[in-house]
Design a protein around this motif. Structure first.
Motif, PDB file in Angstrom:
ATOM      1  N   MET A   1       0.836  -1.164   0.000  1.00  0.00           N
ATOM      2  CA  MET A   1       0.000   0.000   0.000  1.00  0.00           C
ATOM      3  C   MET A   1       0.887   1.234   0.000  1.00  0.00           C
ATOM      4  N   SER A   2       0.533   2.197  -0.852  1.00  0.00           N
ATOM      5  CA  SER A   2       1.282   3.447  -0.853  1.00  0.00           C
ATOM      6  C   SER A   2       0.317   4.614  -1.040  1.00  0.00           C
ATOM      7  N   THR A   3       0.798   5.788  -0.752  1.00  0.00           N
ATOM      8  CA  THR A   3      -0.010   7.000  -0.858  1.00  0.00           C
ATOM      9  C   THR A   3       0.747   8.028  -1.685  1.00  0.00           C
ATOM     10  N   LEU A   4       0.049   8.649  -2.618  1.00  0.00           N
ATOM     11  CA  LEU A   4       0.614   9.703  -3.437  1.00  0.00           C
ATOM     12  C   LEU A   4      -0.314  10.910  -3.394  1.00  0.00           C
ATOM     13  N   THR A   5       0.262  12.092  -3.426  1.00  0.00           N
ATOM     14  CA  THR A   5      -0.570  13.282  -3.561  1.00  0.00           C
ATOM     15  C   THR A   5      -1.036  13.371  -5.017  1.00  0.00           C
ATOM     16  N   SER A   6      -2.055  14.162  -5.268  1.00  0.00           N
ATOM     17  CA  SER A   6      -2.524  14.357  -6.642  1.00  0.00           C
ATOM     18  C   SER A   6      -1.401  14.874  -7.527  1.00  0.00           C
ATOM     19  N   ARG A   7      -0.604  15.768  -6.984  1.00  0.00           N
ATOM     20  CA  ARG A   7       0.512  16.323  -7.756  1.00  0.00           C
ATOM     21  C   ARG A   7       1.514  15.232  -8.108  1.00  0.00           C
ATOM     22  N   GLU A   8       1.883  14.391  -7.125  1.00  0.00           N
ATOM     23  CA  GLU A   8       2.820  13.297  -7.396  1.00  0.00           C
ATOM     24  C   GLU A   8       2.254  12.345  -8.443  1.00  0.00           C
ATOM     25  N   PHE A   9       0.967  12.051  -8.327  1.00  0.00           N
ATOM     26  CA  PHE A   9       0.325  11.158  -9.291  1.00  0.00           C
ATOM     27  C   PHE A   9       0.375  11.751 -10.694  1.00  0.00           C
ATOM     28  N   LYS A  17       1.430   3.424 -11.354  1.00  0.00           N
ATOM     29  CA  LYS A  17       1.042   2.150 -11.963  1.00  0.00           C
ATOM     30  C   LYS A  17       1.920   1.013 -11.475  1.00  0.00           C
ATOM     31  N   LYS A  18       3.224   1.266 -11.353  1.00  0.00           N
ATOM     32  CA  LYS A  18       4.151   0.232 -10.876  1.00  0.00           C
ATOM     33  C   LYS A  18       3.823  -0.157  -9.433  1.00  0.00           C
ATOM     34  N   GLU A  19       3.553   0.832  -8.581  1.00  0.00           N
ATOM     35  CA  GLU A  19       3.222   0.546  -7.191  1.00  0.00           C
ATOM     36  C   GLU A  19       1.876  -0.177  -7.058  1.00  0.00           C
ATOM     37  N   ALA A  20       0.957   0.082  -7.980  1.00  0.00           N
ATOM     38  CA  ALA A  20      -0.359  -0.570  -7.930  1.00  0.00           C
ATOM     39  C   ALA A  20      -0.263  -2.066  -8.201  1.00  0.00           C
ATOM     40  N   LEU A  21       0.828  -2.513  -8.787  1.00  0.00           N
ATOM     41  CA  LEU A  21       0.997  -3.950  -9.028  1.00  0.00           C
ATOM     42  C   LEU A  21       1.211  -4.725  -7.735  1.00  0.00           C
ATOM     43  N   THR A  22       1.639  -4.041  -6.673  1.00  0.00           N
ATOM     44  CA  THR A  22       1.890  -4.721  -5.399  1.00  0.00           C
ATOM     45  C   THR A  22       0.824  -4.409  -4.350  1.00  0.00           C
ATOM     46  N   GLY A  23      -0.122  -3.538  -4.672  1.00  0.00           N
ATOM     47  CA  GLY A  23      -1.183  -3.213  -3.722  1.00  0.00           C
ATOM     48  C   GLY A  23      -1.826  -1.893  -4.087  1.00  0.00           C
ATOM     49  N   PRO A  24      -2.900  -1.545  -3.405  1.00  0.00           N
ATOM     50  CA  PRO A  24      -3.601  -0.313  -3.732  1.00  0.00           C
ATOM     51  C   PRO A  24      -2.738   0.927  -3.507  1.00  0.00           C
ATOM     52  N   VAL A  25      -2.948   1.922  -4.353  1.00  0.00           N
ATOM     53  CA  VAL A  25      -2.263   3.203  -4.230  1.00  0.00           C
ATOM     54  C   VAL A  25      -3.330   4.250  -3.905  1.00  0.00           C
ATOM     55  N   TYR A  26      -3.208   4.875  -2.755  1.00  0.00           N
ATOM     56  CA  TYR A  26      -4.152   5.902  -2.339  1.00  0.00           C
ATOM     57  C   TYR A  26      -3.669   7.249  -2.855  1.00  0.00           C
ATOM     58  N   ILE A  27      -4.560   7.972  -3.511  1.00  0.00           N
ATOM     59  CA  ILE A  27      -4.231   9.289  -4.042  1.00  0.00           C
ATOM     60  C   ILE A  27      -5.000  10.312  -3.225  1.00  0.00           C
ATOM     61  N   THR A  28      -4.273  11.326  -2.749  1.00  0.00           N
ATOM     62  CA  THR A  28      -4.898  12.297  -1.859  1.00  0.00           C
ATOM     63  C   THR A  28      -5.047  13.654  -2.534  1.00  0.00           C
ATOM     64  N   ASP A  29      -6.072  14.377  -2.123  1.00  0.00           N
ATOM     65  CA  ASP A  29      -6.287  15.768  -2.491  1.00  0.00           C
ATOM     66  C   ASP A  29      -6.329  16.567  -1.200  1.00  0.00           C
ATOM     67  N   HIS A  35      -8.933   9.013  -4.188  1.00  0.00           N
ATOM     68  CA  HIS A  35      -9.015   7.949  -5.193  1.00  0.00           C
ATOM     69  C   HIS A  35      -8.118   6.791  -4.773  1.00  0.00           C
ATOM     70  N   VAL A  36      -8.401   5.626  -5.369  1.00  0.00           N
ATOM     71  CA  VAL A  36      -7.557   4.451  -5.148  1.00  0.00           C
ATOM     72  C   VAL A  36      -7.250   3.844  -6.513  1.00  0.00           C
ATOM     73  N   LEU A  37      -5.978   3.585  -6.765  1.00  0.00           N
ATOM     74  CA  LEU A  37      -5.548   2.952  -8.000  1.00  0.00           C
ATOM     75  C   LEU A  37      -5.236   1.490  -7.703  1.00  0.00           C
ATOM     76  N   LEU A  38      -5.853   0.587  -8.486  1.00  0.00           N
ATOM     77  CA  LEU A  38      -5.659  -0.855  -8.326  1.00  0.00           C
ATOM     78  C   LEU A  38      -5.180  -1.454  -9.634  1.00  0.00           C
ATOM     79  N   SER A  39      -4.502  -2.590  -9.553  1.00  0.00           N
ATOM     80  CA  SER A  39      -4.212  -3.339 -10.771  1.00  0.00           C
ATOM     81  C   SER A  39      -5.530  -3.911 -11.281  1.00  0.00           C
ATOM     82  N   TYR A  40      -5.583  -4.198 -12.567  1.00  0.00           N
ATOM     83  CA  TYR A  40      -6.812  -4.741 -13.150  1.00  0.00           C
ATOM     84  C   TYR A  40      -7.160  -6.092 -12.525  1.00  0.00           C
ATOM     85  N   GLU A  41      -6.150  -6.912 -12.254  1.00  0.00           N
ATOM     86  CA  GLU A  41      -6.402  -8.222 -11.653  1.00  0.00           C
ATOM     87  C   GLU A  41      -7.038  -8.077 -10.273  1.00  0.00           C
ATOM     88  N   GLU A  42      -6.544  -7.114  -9.493  1.00  0.00           N
ATOM     89  CA  GLU A  42      -7.107  -6.889  -8.163  1.00  0.00           C
ATOM     90  C   GLU A  42      -8.540  -6.373  -8.253  1.00  0.00           C
TER      91      GLU A  42
END
Length: 81
Positions: A1-9, A17-29, A35-42
């Motif tokens: 699980m990781s967290t990115l700001t909207s700007r970082e995203f 996208k690379k981090e989403a392969l290992t778990g959800p990526v939380y995007i903050t405003d 928002h949460v970015l997931l791999s398609y398989e997840e």
């Protein structure tokens, strides 16, 4: 699980996208999750329709399956029943 700001995203979607392969990526405003970015398989695993117990029991051939329920040995769990 990781967290990115909207700007970082916005600046590094490849990293997200690379981090989403290992778990959800939380995007903050403004410090709050938006928002949460997931791999398609997840995503597929989360949204697949699961059969209900009723559907499983109504399948053809289940009358031939032997089933012996177990006993609850944990006193705390037994109190729930």
């Amino acid at each position: 699980m990781s967290t990115l700001t909207s700007r970082e995203f916005n600046q590094d979607t490849g990293r997200a996208k690379k981090e989403a392969l290992t778990g959800p990526v939380y995007i903050t405003d403004r410090g709050k999750p938006s928002h949460v970015l997931l791999s398609y398989e997840e995503y597929k695993a989360m949204t697949e329709k699961k059969a209900t117990i009723g559907e499983l029991l109504s399948m053809d051939g289940v009358e031939d399956i032997e089933f012996t329920p177990g006993q609850v040995t944990d006193k705390a769990a037994a109190a729930e029943f």
